[in-house]
Design a protein around this motif. Sequence first.
Motif, short mmCIF file in Angstrom:
data_model
loop_
_atom_site.label_atom_id
_atom_site.label_comp_id
_atom_site.label_asym_id
_atom_site.label_seq_id
_atom_site.Cartn_x
_atom_site.Cartn_y
_atom_site.Cartn_z
N ILE A 138 0.83 -1.21 0.00
CA ILE A 138 0.00 0.00 0.00
C ILE A 138 0.86 1.26 0.00
N PRO A 139 1.83 1.42 0.91
CA PRO A 139 2.67 2.61 0.82
C PRO A 139 3.51 2.65 -0.46
N ALA A 140 3.90 1.49 -0.99
CA ALA A 140 4.59 1.49 -2.27
C ALA A 140 3.71 2.09 -3.35
N ALA A 141 2.43 1.68 -3.36
CA ALA A 141 1.50 2.20 -4.37
C ALA A 141 1.30 3.69 -4.20
N TRP A 142 1.08 4.14 -2.98
CA TRP A 142 0.73 5.53 -2.73
C TRP A 142 1.93 6.46 -2.76
N CYS A 143 3.14 5.89 -2.81
CA CYS A 143 4.35 6.72 -2.94
C CYS A 143 5.06 6.50 -4.27
N GLY A 144 4.48 5.70 -5.15
CA GLY A 144 5.02 5.54 -6.49
C GLY A 144 6.33 4.78 -6.57
N VAL A 145 6.52 3.76 -5.69
CA VAL A 145 7.75 2.97 -5.72
C VAL A 145 7.39 1.48 -5.86
N PHE A 146 8.40 0.65 -5.85
CA PHE A 146 8.22 -0.79 -5.97
C PHE A 146 8.21 -1.41 -4.57
N GLY A 147 7.26 -2.31 -4.30
CA GLY A 147 7.19 -2.93 -2.98
C GLY A 147 6.79 -4.39 -3.09
N LEU A 148 7.62 -5.28 -2.52
CA LEU A 148 7.41 -6.73 -2.62
C LEU A 148 7.23 -7.35 -1.24
N ARG A 149 6.20 -8.17 -1.09
CA ARG A 149 6.08 -9.03 0.10
C ARG A 149 6.39 -10.46 -0.31
N THR A 150 7.12 -11.17 0.54
CA THR A 150 7.57 -12.51 0.22
C THR A 150 6.55 -13.57 0.64
N THR A 151 6.74 -14.76 0.11
CA THR A 151 5.91 -15.91 0.45
C THR A 151 5.98 -16.21 1.94
N ARG A 152 4.84 -16.57 2.52
CA ARG A 152 4.84 -16.96 3.94
C ARG A 152 5.85 -18.08 4.18
N GLY A 153 6.70 -17.89 5.20
CA GLY A 153 7.66 -18.90 5.57
C GLY A 153 8.97 -18.87 4.82
N LEU A 154 9.07 -18.05 3.78
CA LEU A 154 10.32 -17.98 3.02
C LEU A 154 11.44 -17.40 3.86
N LEU A 155 11.13 -16.36 4.65
CA LEU A 155 12.10 -15.71 5.52
C LEU A 155 11.57 -15.71 6.95
N PRO A 156 12.46 -15.71 7.93
CA PRO A 156 12.00 -15.66 9.31
C PRO A 156 11.16 -14.41 9.58
N SER A 157 10.12 -14.58 10.39
CA SER A 157 9.25 -13.46 10.75
C SER A 157 8.88 -13.58 12.22
N PRO A 158 8.86 -12.46 12.94
CA PRO A 158 8.45 -12.50 14.34
C PRO A 158 6.94 -12.65 14.52
N ASP A 159 6.18 -12.57 13.44
CA ASP A 159 4.72 -12.64 13.52
C ASP A 159 4.26 -14.09 13.61
N ARG A 160 3.80 -14.51 14.77
CA ARG A 160 3.40 -15.90 14.97
C ARG A 160 2.12 -16.27 14.23
N THR A 161 1.33 -15.27 13.84
CA THR A 161 0.10 -15.57 13.12
C THR A 161 0.36 -16.01 11.69
N GLY A 162 1.52 -15.68 11.15
CA GLY A 162 1.83 -16.00 9.76
C GLY A 162 1.32 -14.99 8.77
N LEU A 163 0.63 -13.96 9.21
CA LEU A 163 0.10 -12.96 8.29
C LEU A 163 1.19 -12.04 7.75
N ALA A 164 2.13 -11.66 8.60
CA ALA A 164 3.16 -10.71 8.20
C ALA A 164 4.40 -11.44 7.70
N THR A 165 4.89 -11.00 6.55
CA THR A 165 6.14 -11.53 6.02
C THR A 165 7.07 -10.37 5.71
N ALA A 166 8.36 -10.70 5.57
CA ALA A 166 9.35 -9.68 5.25
C ALA A 166 9.12 -9.15 3.84
N GLY A 167 9.50 -7.88 3.66
CA GLY A 167 9.35 -7.28 2.34
C GLY A 167 10.39 -6.20 2.12
#
Length: 355
Positions: A138-167
């Motif tokens: 969303i901020p990538a879109a609204w600021c005119g830049v490129f923004g990537l979120r990775t596949t769940r589990g590809l990189l370590p994440s502190p979010d135990r719910t699994g919703l948040a991934t590194a980007g």
Amino acid sequence: MDVAESVAESVAESLARIAEADPRLCAFLEVWEDAAPVPDGSELPLYGLPFAVKGRAGLRSYAARKLVEAGAVPVGATSVPGPGTYWQTWGLGARGRTLNPYRRDLTPGGSSAGSAVAVAAGMVPLATGSDGAGSVRIPAAWCGVFGLRTTRGLLPSPDRTGLATAGVLGRSAAELEAYLGCVVEGYEAAGVLPGRAVWSPDLGFAAGPDLDEEVVGIARAAAERLFRLEEPPGFALLDPKEEWFAIRGGSAPGVVARENAARLAELFTGVRVLATPTTPFRPHGHEGPGGRFSTSLTWAFNVSGHPAVSVPAGFTEDGCPVGLQLVSDFGTEGLLAGVAASVPPWTPNGTNSPR
């Protein structure tokens, strides 16, 4: 000028740009004025590349540590929503509320607000982010830049719910590739890129008065420049809103997650990319979004766990950046970065210029 002098100058230029632009835009919580490349790092792949990290804890993230190991130089921690800020909103920097660099009367999006603004305003070429409902895209879109979120589990994440991934947020696809090449073990760039994509303006559930026709039109035009678009009759996902909140509250993924995963699996057997607008509407004002959800086109993929990227699509008549969201199958970040490489960074001119 030798390599060490050149990269030191690059870091110094980044810090100078932060000193010049951040008092206006409030993208940073902390700036590390003594940042410098390691003296003997010239063989490292990202030697001397200045980058920013999301929030004060960002330097401890797995991705940031890998970037530092690759020779990149962290120059500061970017803004995130302040204490008590409603979750859909913007960011709070050390100097105040974070502003959209194209329209300072509007939000840059969040929660990776400062990271997007820092990249858009040329303060850094790359910034880390995390994405639990669209917080990179969303901020990538609204600021005119490129923004990537990775596949769940590809990189370590502190979010135990699994919703948040590194980007990652970058000024071009080259920064996305650099990030992936250094933080994803065994990463391979895309081979032959797809010529087709499925287009959905609303994913089958987000239609309504909040869907801005101008935003949708700009995103579709951008998709048509990249692909031959198909619109299979009947394709729709289930609205993930209630399940997203349930998972965030500690529940296990349920019917919506399973059904959407099955529908996406079927879709990706015939085509490799799903294209949508990144957001249903343009950036809202600093008073907040009201009852609207800027996440309505992004959070289905947090629930399902798929990778997704937002690429610049153009601008509305009133000067607001618009993003095109591209989604692909699990573990295909290289495909998304490869397609993103076909999208030129927006060249500012006239009123369409960060200020």
